[in-house]
Design an enzyme around this catalytic site. Structure first.
Site, short mmCIF file in Angstrom:
data_model
loop_
_atom_site.label_atom_id
_atom_site.label_comp_id
_atom_site.label_asym_id
_atom_site.label_seq_id
_atom_site.Cartn_x
_atom_site.Cartn_y
_atom_site.Cartn_z
N ASP A 272 0.84 -1.20 0.00
CA ASP A 272 0.00 0.00 0.00
C ASP A 272 0.87 1.25 0.00
OD1 ASP A 272 -1.95 1.91 0.27
OD2 ASP A 272 -2.22 1.59 2.41
N LYS A 279 1.71 7.96 0.39
CA LYS A 279 2.23 8.01 1.75
C LYS A 279 3.60 8.68 1.78
CE LYS A 279 0.00 3.71 3.28
NZ LYS A 279 -0.74 4.24 4.44
N ASP A 290 0.44 -4.54 5.08
CA ASP A 290 -0.96 -4.16 4.98
C ASP A 290 -1.84 -5.35 4.62
OD1 ASP A 290 -2.63 -2.06 5.54
OD2 ASP A 290 -2.73 -1.32 3.50
N ASP A 349 -5.80 6.66 0.05
CA ASP A 349 -5.08 5.85 1.03
C ASP A 349 -6.02 5.19 2.02
OD1 ASP A 349 -2.83 4.70 2.18
OD2 ASP A 349 -2.50 6.36 3.55
N ARG A 353 -10.88 -0.21 3.37
CA ARG A 353 -12.33 -0.31 3.50
C ARG A 353 -13.01 -0.50 2.14
NH1 ARG A 353 -12.17 5.37 6.41
NH2 ARG A 353 -10.14 4.45 6.89
#
Length: 498
Positions: A272, A279, A290, A349, A353
């Site tokens: 990720d 990030k 992740d 990011d 979900r």
């Protein structure tokens, strides 16, 4: 490392090392007291020197003890007697196993620090076996030169106080060994770098796991299959990657054919970078972790297979990468989930979900008795709980209570946060049914609120393991959590005697 259990006089048993516990203030557990009598008071003589305090995890090795068949005697500090609980056994004996792993001893005998009058044997054995496996864990798959222990520990014997405790102790060895197998698998998968552990690699490892048991069926959905199912939210995340997304599905049939399964849904982001909302560079390498939620599902399923648990379990692992690309999600994009609900993506990011929501909707088809999703979901959870406890949120208080109890029992603890309706308004969007972030406040809670919109058809709990799934710094590496918690839950749901 293989373990067995027996009763008898420890001093008469031949071994490379005899391991015994000592409380602070020179107080001896029942088993150690009996051994000291057989040794002519040698342990108490050592304690009078006051070199050994009995603090938790302290060790002192004695060679060629008197009137003893063991080549070595290892004293292990258990802390204050009044504060001692089975959980402390694991913390205390881990340094002992680490010492023995490098000592040249290939076997050991551990005298459990309880008597026939208590019922702690099962937990003491679980903790001891878990500590031994933790001490032996190494991840060297990617090193050109391996440095294994020259003469590692291969066998351990646990001395219980009486014959009535043998059955419980033997059962505990079986359970602990299976949990150790699952924990190791979760650690190995998580510690692999993102260029090796891709969604396709995870799918292949799942299929290997499926071949271990006739009770386990594994299927892998491709992007085309997911597209036909309408998984627009999940597929939006993988658009920025050259690696195709996979939806990995485990179906473990250990219970009755008509029994509703427990469903475990694990976030499987194999790397990720944050997507367009990229990030910071510092510590971004740790974003290979992740996928620890997905890895914990692998681990829990592996433990079920090894124990042949009489329960039905479904595992669903949505797996993808989240990278910046010309076709990646952009802030402001709106996607349609499998449930038909639309999502405005304000931060790319917050992608976990987005893949979990479609996986949760997919899980409805199994008509589960309960669903637990596991995800390294929010940095806010680390701020709230640090690396001690996983965050727990649920739409069913009884399910949440079960998980909290299992976390305490296994030492893999969680802490419940509220899931009140008042937090839902933070997800309001002017342009879609919801937005994928809820602002600065209560980030862990609003992430769970987002997922709760896809879980109305079943009892559901969410474990945010962002703070517990791996360690940073000099001891960087996956912890294997929450495999112990999940397996404890499955053991209890299977009504297996503990």
């Amino acid at each position: 490392m293989e373990f067995s259990c027996k009763t008898g006089a420890a001093n008469a048993m031949k071994t490379a090392c005899l391991v015994v516990g000592v409380f602070k203030s020179n107080k001896l557990p029942a088993g150690t007291e009996a051994l000291d009598t057989a040794l002519g008071g040698q342990i108490k003589k050592v304690l009078k020197k006051q070199d050994f305090s009995g603090d938790v995890g302290q060790t002192q090795l004695l060679y060629e003890p008197n009137d003893c068949a063991a080549a070595r005697l290892l004293l292990v500090g258990l802390g204050e007697q009044k504060d001692f609980k089975p959980r402390q056994m694991g913390l205390a004996i881990l340094p002992a196993f680490q010492l023995l792993e490098n000592s040249g001893a290939t076997d050991c005998i551990v005298v459990l620090p309880n008597d026939e009058g208590d019922d702690d044997t099962y937990r003491l054995v679980r903790e001891t076996v878990a500590a031994a496996n933790a001490a032996q864990y190494r991840f060297e798959q990617c090193k050109s030169t391996k440095t294994p222990a020259k003469r590692p520990l291969k066998r351990g014997t646990l001395i219980v106080a009486g014959r009535k405790q043998l059955a419980s102790a033997t059962r505990a060895v079986a359970h602990a060994s299976a949990i150790a197998t699952g924990t190791k698998l979760a650690k190995d998968l998580a510690n692999l770098p993102g260029n090796i552990c891709t969604p396709t690699y995870l799918a292949e490892e799942a299929q290997k796991l499926g071949r271990r048991s006739s009770k386990l069926k594994v299927s892998v959905l491709t992007e085309k299959q997911m597209e036909r199912l309408g998984m627009g939210s999940l597929l939006s995340v993988s658009r920025g990657s050259r690696q195709p997304a996979k939806l990995i599905v485990f179906e473990y049939q250990g219970g009755k054919a008509d029994a509703k399964p427990i469903a475990l849904v694990g976030k499987g982001l194999t790397f990720d970078a944050g997507g367009i909302s990229i990030k910071p560079a510092a510590n971004m390498d740790e974003m290979k972790y992740d996928m620890c939620g997905g890895a914990s599902v692998f681990g829990a399923i592996a433990a079920c297979v090894e124990m042949e648990l009489p329960i039905n379990v479904v595992g669903v692992v949505p797996s993808s990468e989240n990278l910046p690309d010309g076709d990646a999600n952009k802030p402001g994009d709106i996607v349609t989930s499998m449930s038909g609900q639309t999502i405005e993506i304000l931060n790319t990011d917050a992608e976990g979900r987005l893949i979990l929501c479609d996986a949760l909707t997919y899980t409805e088809r199994f008509k589960p008795a309960a669903v637990i999703d596991i995800a390294t979901l929010t940095g806010a959870c680390i701020v709230a709980l640090g690396d001690q406890a996983s965050g727990l949120l649920a739409n069913d208080d009884k399910l949440a209570g079960e998980l909290l109890e299992c976390g305490t029992a296994s030492g893999d603890r969680a802490w419940q946060l509220p899931l009140w309706d008042e937090y839902q308004r933070q997800l309001d969007s002017n342009f879609a049914d919801m937005q994928n972030i809820g602002g600065k406040g209560a980030g862990t809670i609003t992430a769970a609120c987002f997922l709760s919109r896809f879980t109305k058809a079943f009892k559901w709990a969410h474990l945010d393991i962002a703070g517990t799934a791996w360690l940073s710094g000099a001891n960087k590496g996956a912890t294997g959590r929450p495999v112990p918690l999940l397996t404890e839950f499955l053991l209890k749901r299977a009504k297996v005697s503990m």
